[in-house]
Design a protein around this motif. Structure first.
Motif, PDB file in Angstrom:
ATOM      1  N   ALA A   2      -3.227  57.420 -39.712  1.00 14.96           N
ATOM      2  CA  ALA A   2      -4.620  57.707 -39.377  1.00 14.96           C
ATOM      3  C   ALA A   2      -5.069  56.879 -38.184  1.00 14.96           C
ATOM      4  O   ALA A   2      -5.814  57.366 -37.306  1.00 14.96           O
ATOM      5  N   ASP A   3      -4.619  55.640 -38.106  1.00 12.66           N
ATOM      6  CA  ASP A   3      -4.963  54.769 -36.987  1.00 12.66           C
ATOM      7  C   ASP A   3      -4.411  55.343 -35.687  1.00 12.66           C
ATOM      8  O   ASP A   3      -5.102  55.386 -34.652  1.00 12.66           O
ATOM      9  N   LEU A   4      -3.176  55.799 -35.731  1.00 14.91           N
ATOM     10  CA  LEU A   4      -2.561  56.386 -34.528  1.00 14.91           C
ATOM     11  C   LEU A   4      -3.273  57.671 -34.123  1.00 14.91           C
ATOM     12  O   LEU A   4      -3.513  57.909 -32.919  1.00 14.91           O
ATOM     13  N   LEU A   5      -3.631  58.500 -35.096  1.00 21.64           N
ATOM     14  CA  LEU A   5      -4.317  59.754 -34.784  1.00 21.64           C
ATOM     15  C   LEU A   5      -5.692  59.491 -34.182  1.00 21.64           C
ATOM     16  O   LEU A   5      -6.141  60.250 -33.299  1.00 21.64           O
ATOM     17  N   ALA A   6      -6.368  58.439 -34.629  1.00 24.17           N
ATOM     18  CA  ALA A   6      -7.679  58.106 -34.056  1.00 24.17           C
ATOM     19  C   ALA A   6      -7.546  57.772 -32.569  1.00 24.17           C
ATOM     20  O   ALA A   6      -8.343  58.222 -31.735  1.00 24.17           O
ATOM     21  N   ALA A   7      -6.519  56.979 -32.231  1.00 24.19           N
ATOM     22  CA  ALA A   7      -6.299  56.627 -30.826  1.00 24.19           C
ATOM     23  C   ALA A   7      -5.903  57.855 -30.008  1.00 24.19           C
ATOM     24  O   ALA A   7      -6.365  58.033 -28.869  1.00 24.19           O
ATOM     25  N   LEU A   8      -5.039  58.710 -30.587  1.00 24.90           N
ATOM     26  CA  LEU A   8      -4.647  59.930 -29.879  1.00 24.90           C
ATOM     27  C   LEU A   8      -5.859  60.832 -29.638  1.00 24.90           C
ATOM     28  O   LEU A   8      -5.982  61.457 -28.577  1.00 24.90           O
ATOM     29  N   GLY A   9      -6.756  60.893 -30.635  1.00 25.46           N
ATOM     30  CA  GLY A   9      -7.948  61.718 -30.462  1.00 25.46           C
ATOM     31  C   GLY A   9      -8.821  61.239 -29.316  1.00 25.46           C
ATOM     32  O   GLY A   9      -9.342  62.045 -28.537  1.00 25.46           O
ATOM     33  N   VAL A  10      -8.981  59.929 -29.188  1.00 27.88           N
ATOM     34  CA  VAL A  10      -9.778  59.381 -28.088  1.00 27.88           C
ATOM     35  C   VAL A  10      -9.132  59.717 -26.747  1.00 27.88           C
ATOM     36  O   VAL A  10      -9.818  60.067 -25.775  1.00 27.88           O
ATOM     37  N   LEU A  11      -7.803  59.617 -26.688  1.00 26.52           N
ATOM     38  CA  LEU A  11      -7.106  59.940 -25.431  1.00 26.52           C
ATOM     39  C   LEU A  11      -7.273  61.420 -25.079  1.00 26.52           C
ATOM     40  O   LEU A  11      -7.546  61.769 -23.913  1.00 26.52           O
ATOM     41  N   LEU A  12      -7.127  62.290 -26.067  1.00 25.37           N
ATOM     42  CA  LEU A  12      -7.160  63.727 -25.784  1.00 25.37           C
ATOM     43  C   LEU A  12      -8.555  64.221 -25.419  1.00 25.37           C
ATOM     44  O   LEU A  12      -8.694  65.222 -24.711  1.00 25.37           O
ATOM     45  N   VAL A  13      -9.607  63.539 -25.892  1.00 24.73           N
ATOM     46  CA  VAL A  13     -10.960  63.958 -25.558  1.00 24.73           C
ATOM     47  C   VAL A  13     -11.417  63.376 -24.212  1.00 24.73           C
ATOM     48  O   VAL A  13     -12.458  63.786 -23.666  1.00 24.73           O
ATOM     49  N   THR A  14     -10.634  62.451 -23.658  1.00 28.58           N
ATOM     50  CA  THR A  14     -11.019  61.790 -22.406  1.00 28.58           C
ATOM     51  C   THR A  14     -11.226  62.761 -21.243  1.00 28.58           C
ATOM     52  O   THR A  14     -12.233  62.644 -20.511  1.00 28.58           O
ATOM     53  N   PRO A  15     -10.319  63.732 -20.998  1.00 26.39           N
ATOM     54  CA  PRO A  15     -10.555  64.633 -19.854  1.00 26.39           C
ATOM     55  C   PRO A  15     -11.875  65.383 -19.943  1.00 26.39           C
ATOM     56  O   PRO A  15     -12.516  65.641 -18.915  1.00 26.39           O
ATOM     57  N   PHE A  16     -12.296  65.750 -21.167  1.00 25.52           N
ATOM     58  CA  PHE A  16     -13.572  66.461 -21.308  1.00 25.52           C
ATOM     59  C   PHE A  16     -14.742  65.551 -20.980  1.00 25.52           C
ATOM     60  O   PHE A  16     -15.690  65.953 -20.292  1.00 25.52           O
ATOM     61  N   VAL A  17     -14.699  64.322 -21.450  1.00 27.30           N
ATOM     62  CA  VAL A  17     -15.831  63.405 -21.248  1.00 27.30           C
ATOM     63  C   VAL A  17     -15.830  62.860 -19.826  1.00 27.30           C
ATOM     64  O   VAL A  17     -16.861  62.881 -19.131  1.00 27.30           O
ATOM     65  N   VAL A  18     -14.693  62.353 -19.395  1.00 28.52           N
ATOM     66  CA  VAL A  18     -14.617  61.681 -18.087  1.00 28.52           C
ATOM     67  C   VAL A  18     -14.447  62.681 -16.962  1.00 28.52           C
ATOM     68  O   VAL A  18     -15.027  62.525 -15.871  1.00 28.52           O
ATOM     69  N   GLY A  19     -13.610  63.706 -17.201  1.00 26.79           N
ATOM     70  CA  GLY A  19     -13.336  64.681 -16.155  1.00 26.79           C
ATOM     71  C   GLY A  19     -11.878  64.657 -15.743  1.00 26.79           C
ATOM     72  O   GLY A  19     -11.271  63.577 -15.645  1.00 26.79           O
ATOM     73  N   HIS A  20     -11.327  65.827 -15.471  1.00 28.91           N
ATOM     74  CA  HIS A  20      -9.909  65.917 -15.099  1.00 28.91           C
ATOM     75  C   HIS A  20      -9.650  65.242 -13.755  1.00 28.91           C
ATOM     76  O   HIS A  20      -8.586  64.645 -13.542  1.00 28.91           O
ATOM     77  N   ALA A  21     -10.601  65.342 -12.851  1.00 29.87           N
ATOM     78  CA  ALA A  21     -10.392  64.756 -11.527  1.00 29.87           C
ATOM     79  C   ALA A  21     -10.226  63.244 -11.622  1.00 29.87           C
ATOM     80  O   ALA A  21      -9.369  62.649 -10.951  1.00 29.87           O
ATOM     81  N   ALA A  22     -11.024  62.602 -12.452  1.00 29.64           N
ATOM     82  CA  ALA A  22     -10.918  61.150 -12.613  1.00 29.64           C
ATOM     83  C   ALA A  22      -9.589  60.762 -13.229  1.00 29.64           C
ATOM     84  O   ALA A  22      -8.993  59.733 -12.876  1.00 29.64           O
ATOM     85  N   MET A  23      -9.094  61.581 -14.152  1.00 27.29           N
ATOM     86  CA  MET A  23      -7.817  61.276 -14.793  1.00 27.29           C
ATOM     87  C   MET A  23      -6.652  61.422 -13.822  1.00 27.29           C
ATOM     88  O   MET A  23      -5.779  60.550 -13.735  1.00 27.29           O
ATOM     89  N   THR A  24      -6.608  62.493 -13.095  1.00 30.20           N
ATOM     90  CA  THR A  24      -5.520  62.683 -12.129  1.00 30.20           C
ATOM     91  C   THR A  24      -5.616  61.682 -10.985  1.00 30.20           C
ATOM     92  O   THR A  24      -4.611  61.363 -10.338  1.00 30.20           O
ATOM     93  N   GLY A  25      -6.821  61.161 -10.751  1.00 31.51           N
ATOM     94  CA  GLY A  25      -6.996  60.179  -9.689  1.00 31.51           C
ATOM     95  C   GLY A  25      -6.659  58.757 -10.110  1.00 31.51           C
ATOM     96  O   GLY A  25      -6.783  57.825  -9.301  1.00 31.51           O
ATOM     97  N   GLY A  26      -6.279  58.565 -11.357  1.00 27.33           N
ATOM     98  CA  GLY A  26      -5.867  57.235 -11.811  1.00 27.33           C
ATOM     99  C   GLY A  26      -6.968  56.431 -12.459  1.00 27.33           C
ATOM    100  O   GLY A  26      -6.834  55.210 -12.613  1.00 27.33           O
TER     101      GLY A  26
END
Length: 373
Positions: free
Chosen positions: A75-99
């Protein structure tokens, strides 16, 4: 790796709780600073609240040794994976590909540390690789930010896992030292009492009867032998071999071979830890002593080896044991079977089963579990 209250791993779990809250505070600072540039800044608030809730719940759960199993770790690992996977929606794909940094930043390293503490370097490395793979998917490719994050998680897994393994090893050695000290003190206490009573009586019988003939002389000789054996027993310091040395049980039992004792064992070695093999041999010796005293001395010993246990059976064709006789003997203070056989096997984590029918002999079945590895 086991962890109990008061163990050397407890400070590691407390440090993990501190790390989770500190890293969450860092996440909160970054969100406040960078929210204006997020693709969906409003969505960052519920994600932060969920991260806060899981941080509190994880700190509470990991503080209880009984809960530190696979359900909590996954469950701990899935919580961290969930935060990572929701990042592109919140932050934006451009910010992720830009580092840019992920929404969880260092917070997602919590499961890596937890897995490393619970299972060592290998388990921590598995968690680090899974999170690094999810981060790579989120970013859509390799960049310097991904490499830095993946490297830090792997280093944390290796370092914390190594320290956790050292803590377990140190705890095991400390436990063996405490047991050795307790055994030595008990041996010294018994030695004082035996020296002042039993040994002196045996020595007196041996001296007074040494010059006599017949049964009296034989009794004196036996008294002298028992005095020497008992003196050797109470003066020999328990060996601290760590339980790592192995003995072939067939070799231990071979000393009991006699015209009246037949031993059947596998053709290949029956390896057991040193102490385990010697204790089983002593229990077999006690059973054969009973056969010699009560069943005419003729006995058959059978050794059976299984993947997880070793069974030694001692059978005779004597008069058998009447029902209730063992309990009666224990009530009268004669604890030969109870202490020399049953209690010895129980201390080893095994069991001793006695099957006897009056007039049809007795079979003593000694079952001892084989330690992993």
């Amino acid at each position: 790796m086991p962890s109990e209250p008061g163990s050397l791993q407890v400070p590691l779990w407390r440090a993990l709780a501190v790390f989770r809250f500190a890293s969450l505070a860092y996440v909160g600072i970054l969100v406040l600073r960078n929210a204006a540039g997020y693709a969906h800044p409003i969505a960052a608030l519920p994600v932060l609240l969920l991260m806060l809730g899981w941080t509190v719940l994880a700190a509470y759960a990991y503080a209880r040794p009984a809960w530190r199993g696979w359900p909590l770790l996954l469950a701990d690992l899935l919580a961290a994976l969930g935060v990572l996977l929701v990042t592109p929606f919140v932050v934006g794909h451009a910010a992720m590909t830009g580092g840019g940094p992920t929404l969880g930043v260092a917070w997602v390293g919590g499961p890596v540390v937890a897995w490393a503490i619970s299972g060592g370097r290998r388990r921590g490395t598995v968690a680090a690789l899974l999170l690094a793979g999810a981060d790579l998917v989120v970013r859509g490719g390799f960049n310097q930010s991904w490499l830095n994050g993946a490297t830090l998680m792997l280093l944390a897994a290796l370092a914390v896992g190594h320290v956790a393994r050292l803590a377990v090893t140190a705890e095991e050695r400390l436990q063996r030292a405490v047991e050795l000290e307790a055994a030595t003190r008990e041996r010294e206490r018994l030695a004082r009492g035996i020296h002042d009573s039993v040994l002196q009586v045996l020595a007196l019988v041996q001296r007074r009867g040494a010059h006599l003939d017949g049964e009296a002389g034989e009794l004196a000789r036996l008294a002298g032998e028992q005095e020497a054996a008992l003196r050797s027993l109470i003066t020999t310091r328990p060996a601290d071999d760590g339980g790592n040395c192995a003995l072939d049980l067939r070799t231990v039992l071979a000393r009991y071979t006699a015209p009246t004792v037949s031993i059947a064992a596998p053709a290949t070695p029956v390896w057991l830890p040193d102490r385990l093999a010697r204790e089983v041999g002593a229990a077999v010796g006690a059973a054969l002593d009973n056969v010699a005293r009560h069943a005419g001395g003729q006995a058959w010993v059978l050794v059976e080896e299984e993947p997880d246990a070793v069974t030694v059976s001692v059978r005779d064709e004597g008069p058998g044991i009447p029902p209730g006789r063992l309990a009666e003997a224990a009530d009268q203070g004669r604890l030969g079977v109870a202490q020399s056989i049953q209690a010895r096997l129980a201390e080893l984590g095994g069991s001793a089963r006695i099957h006897s029918t009056p007039g049809e002999g007795t079979e003593v079945e000694l079952i001892v579990p084989r330690p992993p590895g």
